[in-house]
Design a protein around this motif. Structure first.
Motif, PDB file in Angstrom:
ATOM      1  N   ALA A  23     -34.734  17.766   5.457  1.00  0.00           N
ATOM      2  CA  ALA A  23     -35.063  18.327   4.349  1.00  0.00           C
ATOM      3  C   ALA A  23     -33.712  19.700   4.103  1.00  0.00           C
ATOM      4  O   ALA A  23     -32.898  19.791   3.249  1.00  0.00           O
ATOM      5  CB  ALA A  23     -36.193  18.744   3.768  1.00  0.00           C
ATOM      6  N   GLY A  24     -33.897  20.554   5.259  1.00  0.00           N
ATOM      7  CA  GLY A  24     -33.264  21.751   5.337  1.00  0.00           C
ATOM      8  C   GLY A  24     -31.738  21.817   5.305  1.00  0.00           C
ATOM      9  O   GLY A  24     -31.051  22.209   4.572  1.00  0.00           O
ATOM     10  N   LEU A  25     -31.089  20.419   6.169  1.00  0.00           N
ATOM     11  CA  LEU A  25     -29.897  20.193   6.320  1.00  0.00           C
ATOM     12  C   LEU A  25     -29.328  19.717   4.841  1.00  0.00           C
ATOM     13  O   LEU A  25     -28.242  19.973   4.239  1.00  0.00           O
ATOM     14  CB  LEU A  25     -29.657  19.279   7.261  1.00  0.00           C
ATOM     15  CG  LEU A  25     -29.856  20.031   8.710  1.00  0.00           C
ATOM     16  CD1 LEU A  25     -29.660  18.714   9.839  1.00  0.00           C
ATOM     17  CD2 LEU A  25     -28.626  20.954   9.088  1.00  0.00           C
ATOM     18  N   PHE A  26     -30.040  18.744   4.405  1.00  0.00           N
ATOM     19  CA  PHE A  26     -29.681  18.092   3.062  1.00  0.00           C
ATOM     20  C   PHE A  26     -29.550  19.064   1.863  1.00  0.00           C
ATOM     21  O   PHE A  26     -28.631  19.362   1.218  1.00  0.00           O
ATOM     22  CB  PHE A  26     -30.601  16.795   2.651  1.00  0.00           C
ATOM     23  CG  PHE A  26     -30.017  15.548   3.196  1.00  0.00           C
ATOM     24  CD1 PHE A  26     -29.266  14.910   2.453  1.00  0.00           C
ATOM     25  CD2 PHE A  26     -30.561  15.184   4.433  1.00  0.00           C
ATOM     26  CE1 PHE A  26     -28.725  13.371   2.918  1.00  0.00           C
ATOM     27  CE2 PHE A  26     -30.029  13.943   5.072  1.00  0.00           C
ATOM     28  CZ  PHE A  26     -29.439  13.041   4.372  1.00  0.00           C
ATOM     29  N   PHE A  27     -30.823  19.681   1.415  1.00  0.00           N
ATOM     30  CA  PHE A  27     -30.949  20.708   0.593  1.00  0.00           C
ATOM     31  C   PHE A  27     -29.846  22.020   0.845  1.00  0.00           C
ATOM     32  O   PHE A  27     -29.252  22.306  -0.225  1.00  0.00           O
ATOM     33  CB  PHE A  27     -32.193  21.112   0.299  1.00  0.00           C
ATOM     34  CG  PHE A  27     -33.430  20.085  -0.204  1.00  0.00           C
ATOM     35  CD1 PHE A  27     -32.803  19.270  -1.248  1.00  0.00           C
ATOM     36  CD2 PHE A  27     -34.286  19.745   0.417  1.00  0.00           C
ATOM     37  CE1 PHE A  27     -33.669  18.223  -1.949  1.00  0.00           C
ATOM     38  CE2 PHE A  27     -35.371  18.701  -0.098  1.00  0.00           C
ATOM     39  CZ  PHE A  27     -34.933  18.051  -1.071  1.00  0.00           C
ATOM     40  N   GLY A  28     -29.810  22.578   2.195  1.00  0.00           N
ATOM     41  CA  GLY A  28     -29.030  23.572   2.177  1.00  0.00           C
ATOM     42  C   GLY A  28     -27.636  23.358   2.056  1.00  0.00           C
ATOM     43  O   GLY A  28     -26.932  23.988   1.372  1.00  0.00           O
ATOM     44  N   SER A  29     -27.287  22.047   2.455  1.00  0.00           N
ATOM     45  CA  SER A  29     -25.620  21.836   2.456  1.00  0.00           C
ATOM     46  C   SER A  29     -25.307  21.713   0.947  1.00  0.00           C
ATOM     47  O   SER A  29     -24.320  22.214   0.420  1.00  0.00           O
ATOM     48  CB  SER A  29     -25.254  20.482   2.857  1.00  0.00           C
ATOM     49  OG  SER A  29     -25.745  20.675   4.391  1.00  0.00           O
ATOM     50  N   PHE A  30     -26.246  20.965   0.151  1.00  0.00           N
ATOM     51  CA  PHE A  30     -25.838  20.778  -1.212  1.00  0.00           C
ATOM     52  C   PHE A  30     -26.005  22.113  -2.130  1.00  0.00           C
ATOM     53  O   PHE A  30     -25.257  22.458  -2.994  1.00  0.00           O
ATOM     54  CB  PHE A  30     -26.438  19.738  -1.725  1.00  0.00           C
ATOM     55  CG  PHE A  30     -26.031  18.311  -1.635  1.00  0.00           C
ATOM     56  CD1 PHE A  30     -24.916  17.875  -2.667  1.00  0.00           C
ATOM     57  CD2 PHE A  30     -26.168  17.620  -0.340  1.00  0.00           C
ATOM     58  CE1 PHE A  30     -24.405  16.416  -2.186  1.00  0.00           C
ATOM     59  CE2 PHE A  30     -25.756  16.331  -0.374  1.00  0.00           C
ATOM     60  CZ  PHE A  30     -24.728  15.783  -0.859  1.00  0.00           C
ATOM     61  N   GLN A  31     -26.898  22.909  -1.893  1.00  0.00           N
ATOM     62  CA  GLN A  31     -27.253  24.073  -2.527  1.00  0.00           C
ATOM     63  C   GLN A  31     -25.926  25.092  -2.210  1.00  0.00           C
ATOM     64  O   GLN A  31     -25.686  26.089  -3.003  1.00  0.00           O
ATOM     65  CB  GLN A  31     -28.462  24.894  -2.055  1.00  0.00           C
ATOM     66  CG  GLN A  31     -29.494  24.121  -2.881  1.00  0.00           C
ATOM     67  CD  GLN A  31     -29.719  24.261  -4.352  1.00  0.00           C
ATOM     68  OE1 GLN A  31     -29.072  25.071  -4.669  1.00  0.00           O
ATOM     69  NE2 GLN A  31     -30.616  23.311  -5.015  1.00  0.00           N
ATOM     70  N   ALA A  32     -25.446  24.960  -1.157  1.00  0.00           N
ATOM     71  CA  ALA A  32     -24.207  25.709  -0.697  1.00  0.00           C
ATOM     72  C   ALA A  32     -22.772  25.389  -1.336  1.00  0.00           C
ATOM     73  O   ALA A  32     -22.120  26.015  -1.954  1.00  0.00           O
ATOM     74  CB  ALA A  32     -24.027  26.127   0.798  1.00  0.00           C
ATOM     75  N   LEU A  33     -22.634  24.140  -1.392  1.00  0.00           N
ATOM     76  CA  LEU A  33     -21.529  23.485  -2.075  1.00  0.00           C
ATOM     77  C   LEU A  33     -21.604  23.467  -3.461  1.00  0.00           C
ATOM     78  O   LEU A  33     -20.453  23.761  -3.993  1.00  0.00           O
ATOM     79  CB  LEU A  33     -21.446  21.787  -1.636  1.00  0.00           C
ATOM     80  CG  LEU A  33     -20.338  20.984  -2.004  1.00  0.00           C
ATOM     81  CD1 LEU A  33     -18.891  21.553  -1.455  1.00  0.00           C
ATOM     82  CD2 LEU A  33     -20.574  19.643  -1.506  1.00  0.00           C
ATOM     83  N   MET A  34     -22.680  23.243  -4.318  1.00  0.00           N
ATOM     84  CA  MET A  34     -22.560  23.107  -5.506  1.00  0.00           C
ATOM     85  C   MET A  34     -22.066  24.472  -6.448  1.00  0.00           C
ATOM     86  O   MET A  34     -21.224  24.273  -7.222  1.00  0.00           O
ATOM     87  CB  MET A  34     -23.853  22.612  -6.196  1.00  0.00           C
ATOM     88  CG  MET A  34     -23.945  21.283  -5.858  1.00  0.00           C
ATOM     89  SD  MET A  34     -22.658  20.171  -6.375  1.00  0.00           S
ATOM     90  CE  MET A  34     -23.577  18.579  -6.461  1.00  0.00           C
ATOM     91  N   PRO A  35     -22.693  25.758  -6.077  1.00  0.00           N
ATOM     92  CA  PRO A  35     -22.099  27.115  -6.578  1.00  0.00           C
ATOM     93  C   PRO A  35     -20.497  27.128  -6.298  1.00  0.00           C
ATOM     94  O   PRO A  35     -20.071  27.493  -7.165  1.00  0.00           O
ATOM     95  CB  PRO A  35     -23.026  27.874  -5.915  1.00  0.00           C
ATOM     96  CG  PRO A  35     -24.188  27.200  -5.059  1.00  0.00           C
ATOM     97  CD  PRO A  35     -23.759  25.754  -5.027  1.00  0.00           C
ATOM     98  N   PHE A  36     -20.266  26.669  -5.225  1.00  0.00           N
ATOM     99  CA  PHE A  36     -18.698  26.730  -4.765  1.00  0.00           C
ATOM    100  C   PHE A  36     -17.828  25.982  -5.968  1.00  0.00           C
ATOM    101  O   PHE A  36     -16.888  26.355  -6.411  1.00  0.00           O
ATOM    102  CB  PHE A  36     -18.511  26.579  -3.492  1.00  0.00           C
ATOM    103  CG  PHE A  36     -16.996  26.844  -2.981  1.00  0.00           C
ATOM    104  CD1 PHE A  36     -16.417  28.080  -3.021  1.00  0.00           C
ATOM    105  CD2 PHE A  36     -16.206  25.647  -2.867  1.00  0.00           C
ATOM    106  CE1 PHE A  36     -14.961  28.310  -2.593  1.00  0.00           C
ATOM    107  CE2 PHE A  36     -14.678  25.826  -2.605  1.00  0.00           C
ATOM    108  CZ  PHE A  36     -14.206  27.091  -2.457  1.00  0.00           C
ATOM    109  N   ILE A  37     -18.208  24.810  -6.147  1.00  0.00           N
ATOM    110  CA  ILE A  37     -17.773  23.836  -6.997  1.00  0.00           C
ATOM    111  C   ILE A  37     -17.693  24.650  -8.460  1.00  0.00           C
ATOM    112  O   ILE A  37     -16.751  24.585  -9.055  1.00  0.00           O
ATOM    113  CB  ILE A  37     -18.341  22.389  -6.818  1.00  0.00           C
ATOM    114  CG1 ILE A  37     -18.043  21.905  -5.560  1.00  0.00           C
ATOM    115  CG2 ILE A  37     -17.806  21.676  -8.388  1.00  0.00           C
ATOM    116  CD1 ILE A  37     -18.794  20.342  -5.697  1.00  0.00           C
TER     117      ILE A  37
END
Length: 165
Positions: A23-37
């Motif tokens: 859960a940490g890896l999935f949610f953390g990765s997407f929560q970091a990527l989406m604001p950058f987009i």
């Protein structure tokens, strides 16, 4: 906070080994990527809307916050999940991070290092998601809604602060 709330629900539903890390890896990765987009998209249109940017950022944060409060007051999707697979984690990660993409637009208004900001967002989300699964395993789902409501209120307050300053 929405990833934290979903993680609590997942932890209450499934006691499988390694779910907290997943859960940490999935949610953390997407929560970091989406604001950058969202930031990149915001940079592209900032020149056109610069005079109204603080109102747009407020509107986005208020809408996202209101959505989180609404979802916190109603039943979540975790009850409908039959099995926690990688595909399900991917779908949940995208669903909980779409609003982060919209919020990423507001990063264009701040004088910050966007890479560092997204890294901090990802690491914090990883930690909260990992912790959420652990809490869910021990407490059940009673905390899940409260976390979502609190997160929504914080986003609305950040939006108001952007208008005032």
């Amino acid at each position: 906070m929405d990833a934290f709330a979903v993680s609590i629900g997942l932890g209450a539903k499934d006691n499988s080994r390694g779910l907290d890390l997943k859960a940490g890896l999935f949610f953390g990765s997407f929560q970091a990527l989406m604001p950058f987009i969202g930031y990149l998209g915001g940079k592209g249109i900032l020149g056109w809307v610069e005079a109204y940017a603080h109102w747009i950022a407020f509107g986005l944060l208020a809408l996202i916050g209101a959505k989180m409060i609404y979802e916190g007051l109603h039943e979540g999707i975790e009850e409908d999940i039959a099995a926690i697979t990688n595909k399900m984690m991917l779908l949940l990660s995208v669903a909980t991070s779409i609003d982060a993409m919209a919020a990423g637009f507001s990063l264009t208004l701040l004088d910050i290092n966007v890479y560092l900001a997204c890294l901090i967002i990802g690491v914090a989300t990883f930690a909260f998601s990992w912790l959420g699964v652990r809490i869910g395993k021990n407490s059940g789902t009673w905390l899940e809604n409260k976390a979502e409501i609190f997160g929504g209120a914080v986003l609305i307050l950040i939006g108001i602060k952007m208008l005032v300053t």
